[in-house]
Design a protein around this motif. Structure first.
Motif, PDB file in Angstrom:
ATOM      1  N   ASN A  40       0.884  -1.172  -0.129  1.00  0.00           N
ATOM      2  CA  ASN A  40       0.040   0.178   0.106  1.00  0.00           C
ATOM      3  C   ASN A  40       0.695   1.296   0.108  1.00  0.00           C
ATOM      4  OD1 ASN A  40      -2.473  -1.352   0.081  1.00  0.00           O
ATOM      5  ND2 ASN A  40      -2.350  -1.694   2.282  1.00  0.00           N
ATOM      6  N   HIS A  41       2.106   1.258   0.155  1.00  0.00           N
ATOM      7  CA  HIS A  41       2.986   2.421   0.295  1.00  0.00           C
ATOM      8  C   HIS A  41       4.129   2.305  -0.742  1.00  0.00           C
ATOM      9  CE1 HIS A  41       0.790   2.077   4.061  1.00  0.00           C
ATOM     10  NE2 HIS A  41       0.922   3.539   4.171  1.00  0.00           N
ATOM     11  N   ALA A  42       4.380   1.197  -1.516  1.00  0.00           N
ATOM     12  CA  ALA A  42       5.731   1.342  -2.344  1.00  0.00           C
ATOM     13  C   ALA A  42       5.527   0.207  -3.418  1.00  0.00           C
ATOM     14  CB  ALA A  42       6.771   1.132  -1.559  1.00  0.00           C
ATOM     15  N   SER A  43       6.032   0.512  -4.317  1.00  0.00           N
ATOM     16  CA  SER A  43       6.486  -0.666  -5.694  1.00  0.00           C
ATOM     17  C   SER A  43       7.194  -1.709  -5.184  1.00  0.00           C
ATOM     18  CB  SER A  43       7.064   0.105  -6.857  1.00  0.00           C
ATOM     19  OG  SER A  43       8.152   0.843  -6.597  1.00  0.00           O
ATOM     20  N   PHE A  44       7.518  -2.083  -4.202  1.00  0.00           N
ATOM     21  CA  PHE A  44       8.316  -3.216  -3.808  1.00  0.00           C
ATOM     22  C   PHE A  44       7.848  -4.464  -4.403  1.00  0.00           C
ATOM     23  CE2 PHE A  44       8.895  -6.538  -0.654  1.00  0.00           C
ATOM     24  CZ  PHE A  44      10.334  -6.610  -0.630  1.00  0.00           C
ATOM     25  N   ASP A  45       8.694  -5.391  -4.544  1.00  0.00           N
ATOM     26  CA  ASP A  45       8.492  -6.806  -4.923  1.00  0.00           C
ATOM     27  C   ASP A  45       9.828  -7.560  -4.657  1.00  0.00           C
ATOM     28  OD1 ASP A  45       8.106  -9.405  -6.381  1.00  0.00           O
ATOM     29  OD2 ASP A  45       6.190  -8.406  -6.744  1.00  0.00           O
ATOM     30  N   GLN A  46       9.677  -8.610  -3.534  1.00  0.00           N
ATOM     31  CA  GLN A  46      11.068  -9.188  -3.187  1.00  0.00           C
ATOM     32  C   GLN A  46      11.519 -10.011  -4.508  1.00  0.00           C
ATOM     33  OE1 GLN A  46       8.009  -9.982  -2.141  1.00  0.00           O
ATOM     34  NE2 GLN A  46       7.667 -12.116  -3.134  1.00  0.00           N
ATOM     35  N   ARG A  47      10.955 -10.076  -5.415  1.00  0.00           N
ATOM     36  CA  ARG A  47      11.620 -10.752  -6.609  1.00  0.00           C
ATOM     37  C   ARG A  47      12.710  -9.902  -7.357  1.00  0.00           C
ATOM     38  NH1 ARG A  47       6.034 -12.689  -9.222  1.00  0.00           N
ATOM     39  NH2 ARG A  47       5.369 -10.786  -8.028  1.00  0.00           N
ATOM     40  N   ASN A  48      12.425  -8.518  -7.269  1.00  0.00           N
ATOM     41  CA  ASN A  48      13.388  -7.712  -7.787  1.00  0.00           C
ATOM     42  C   ASN A  48      14.812  -7.707  -7.055  1.00  0.00           C
ATOM     43  OD1 ASN A  48      11.545  -6.780  -9.843  1.00  0.00           O
ATOM     44  ND2 ASN A  48      10.926  -4.925  -8.504  1.00  0.00           N
ATOM     45  N   TYR A  49      14.731  -8.523  -5.904  1.00  0.00           N
ATOM     46  CA  TYR A  49      15.885  -8.780  -5.037  1.00  0.00           C
ATOM     47  C   TYR A  49      16.388 -10.210  -5.373  1.00  0.00           C
ATOM     48  CZ  TYR A  49      15.169  -4.066  -3.004  1.00  0.00           C
ATOM     49  OH  TYR A  49      15.028  -2.935  -2.874  1.00  0.00           O
ATOM     50  N   GLY A  50      15.773 -10.837  -6.196  1.00  0.00           N
ATOM     51  CA  GLY A  50      16.134 -12.095  -6.507  1.00  0.00           C
ATOM     52  C   GLY A  50      15.449 -13.339  -5.302  1.00  0.00           C
ATOM     53  N   PHE A  51      14.380 -12.899  -4.737  1.00  0.00           N
ATOM     54  CA  PHE A  51      13.702 -13.794  -3.891  1.00  0.00           C
ATOM     55  C   PHE A  51      12.090 -14.030  -4.300  1.00  0.00           C
ATOM     56  CE2 PHE A  51      17.074 -12.000  -1.551  1.00  0.00           C
ATOM     57  CZ  PHE A  51      17.876 -13.069  -0.961  1.00  0.00           C
ATOM     58  N   LYS A  52      11.974 -15.277  -4.027  1.00  0.00           N
ATOM     59  CA  LYS A  52      10.479 -15.700  -4.424  1.00  0.00           C
ATOM     60  C   LYS A  52       9.533 -15.146  -3.358  1.00  0.00           C
ATOM     61  CE  LYS A  52      11.556 -19.536  -7.759  1.00  0.00           C
ATOM     62  NZ  LYS A  52      11.252 -20.968  -7.817  1.00  0.00           N
ATOM     63  N   LYS A  53      10.091 -15.228  -2.210  1.00  0.00           N
ATOM     64  CA  LYS A  53       9.019 -15.143  -0.991  1.00  0.00           C
ATOM     65  C   LYS A  53       9.787 -13.909  -0.208  1.00  0.00           C
ATOM     66  CE  LYS A  53       8.984 -19.206   0.403  1.00  0.00           C
ATOM     67  NZ  LYS A  53       8.548 -20.466   1.086  1.00  0.00           N
ATOM     68  N   LEU A  54       8.902 -13.039   0.629  1.00  0.00           N
ATOM     69  CA  LEU A  54       9.099 -12.095   1.313  1.00  0.00           C
ATOM     70  C   LEU A  54       9.856 -12.663   2.582  1.00  0.00           C
ATOM     71  CD1 LEU A  54       9.321  -9.125   2.390  1.00  0.00           C
ATOM     72  CD2 LEU A  54       7.004  -9.544   3.255  1.00  0.00           C
ATOM     73  N   SER A  55       9.255 -13.860   3.050  1.00  0.00           N
ATOM     74  CA  SER A  55      10.064 -14.519   4.195  1.00  0.00           C
ATOM     75  C   SER A  55      11.535 -14.696   3.852  1.00  0.00           C
ATOM     76  CB  SER A  55       9.227 -15.810   4.627  1.00  0.00           C
ATOM     77  OG  SER A  55       9.255 -16.702   3.541  1.00  0.00           O
ATOM     78  N   ASP A  56      11.838 -15.122   2.419  1.00  0.00           N
ATOM     79  CA  ASP A  56      13.430 -15.673   2.110  1.00  0.00           C
ATOM     80  C   ASP A  56      14.075 -14.285   2.299  1.00  0.00           C
ATOM     81  OD1 ASP A  56      12.359 -18.257   2.085  1.00  0.00           O
ATOM     82  OD2 ASP A  56      12.199 -18.037  -0.245  1.00  0.00           O
ATOM     83  N   LEU A  57      13.815 -13.218   1.847  1.00  0.00           N
ATOM     84  CA  LEU A  57      14.497 -12.135   1.832  1.00  0.00           C
ATOM     85  C   LEU A  57      14.688 -11.842   3.206  1.00  0.00           C
ATOM     86  CD1 LEU A  57      15.562  -9.547   0.605  1.00  0.00           C
ATOM     87  CD2 LEU A  57      13.390  -8.497   0.438  1.00  0.00           C
ATOM     88  N   LEU A  58      13.948 -11.683   4.268  1.00  0.00           N
ATOM     89  CA  LEU A  58      13.733 -11.275   5.472  1.00  0.00           C
ATOM     90  C   LEU A  58      14.881 -12.340   6.252  1.00  0.00           C
ATOM     91  CD1 LEU A  58      10.054 -10.675   6.432  1.00  0.00           C
ATOM     92  CD2 LEU A  58      11.895  -8.848   6.521  1.00  0.00           C
ATOM     93  N   MET A  59      14.805 -13.544   6.099  1.00  0.00           N
ATOM     94  CA  MET A  59      15.774 -14.478   6.569  1.00  0.00           C
ATOM     95  C   MET A  59      17.343 -14.251   6.274  1.00  0.00           C
ATOM     96  SD  MET A  59      13.796 -17.855   7.041  1.00  0.00           S
ATOM     97  CE  MET A  59      12.920 -18.126   5.552  1.00  0.00           C
TER      98      MET A  59
END
Length: 236
Positions: free
Chosen positions: A193-212
């Protein structure tokens, strides 16, 4: 049964890779039905040969625009006019723009003002102003994505992405409970709701993978399915 979201797809064929149209439509299928599909360009140009080969397969309507003046792109103007017409006369929930051109940033902000969800697709050369204005933006150049995945899987590299870290921290703080734990689903919703963010743009399929991978946050599961997240420095 809830009606599916109606999506209008506008493609700047001069500034988008035809070979990725299946990726675009597959992603949009997660949001609803693509009722309007239009691609704009000078179809007499050999540069659009790739797009010609996929138009019929994916039921995309080609809109012809001649290059009337050297250095001026009539395609952009035609696309914007049609998109504005759809905003005023058609019942659509989501506007999708496929381009790497910053000229469409005002169109995005106008669609957002009308309460539309705006999804953008483009290559890494897309200007930050266009990328950041969209509700969600996904990059289409796979080769670069693969390189980024190798590079950014390193937690230290991710920690240096200041904008990313601040975005995640703000989202966690917005939805966290008294003990500092925040549901992963709530974090994702707040970010969308606040940004164009998508974790796949950082190479991760899931947000949980990025956070870990970042290793600044700790995670736990409840009932075996629900993920919870909080910053490590808030641990008791």
């Amino acid at each position: 049964m809830k009606d599916k979201e109606k999506i209008a797809l506008f493609i700047d064929a001069d500034n988008a890779p035809a070979k990725k149209i299946d990726v675009v439509l597959s992603e949009l299928a997660k949001f609803g039905v693509v009722n309007i599909r239009k691609a704009y360009g000078n179809w007499k140009s050999a540069n659009l040969k790739g797009w010609e080969e996929v138009l019929h397969e994916f039921a995309i309507q080609p809109i012809q625009q001649f290059d009337l003046t050297k250095g001026k792109n009539a395609t952009d103007i035609a696309l914007v006019i049609d998109a504005m017409d759809v905003l005023y006369t058609k019942n659509v929930d989501t506007i999708c723009l496929v381009s790497s051109d910053c000229d469409f940033t005002p169109l995005v902000t106008r669609a957002l003002a009308d309460g539309k969800f705006v999804i953008g697709f483009g290559e890494r050369k897309a200007p930050p102003a266009f990328v950041n204005s969209c509700s969600r933006f996904l990059y289409l150049d796979a080769e670069v994505e693969q390189e980024e995945e190798v590079k950014l899987l390193n937690g230290d590299d991710l920690k240096r992405e200041t904008k990313l870290i601040n975005l995640l921290r703000q989202a966690i703080e917005a939805v966290e409970e008294e003990d500092g734990w925040a549901q992963l689903g709530g974090i994702g919703s707040h970010i969308s709701n606040h940004a164009s963010f998508d974790q796949r743009n950082y190479g991760f399929k899931k947000l949980s993978d990025l956070l870990m991978a970042i290793d600044l946050f700790e995670m736990k599961k409840t009932n075996g399915t629900a993920y919870w997240v909080r910053e490590k420095n808030k641990s008791c």
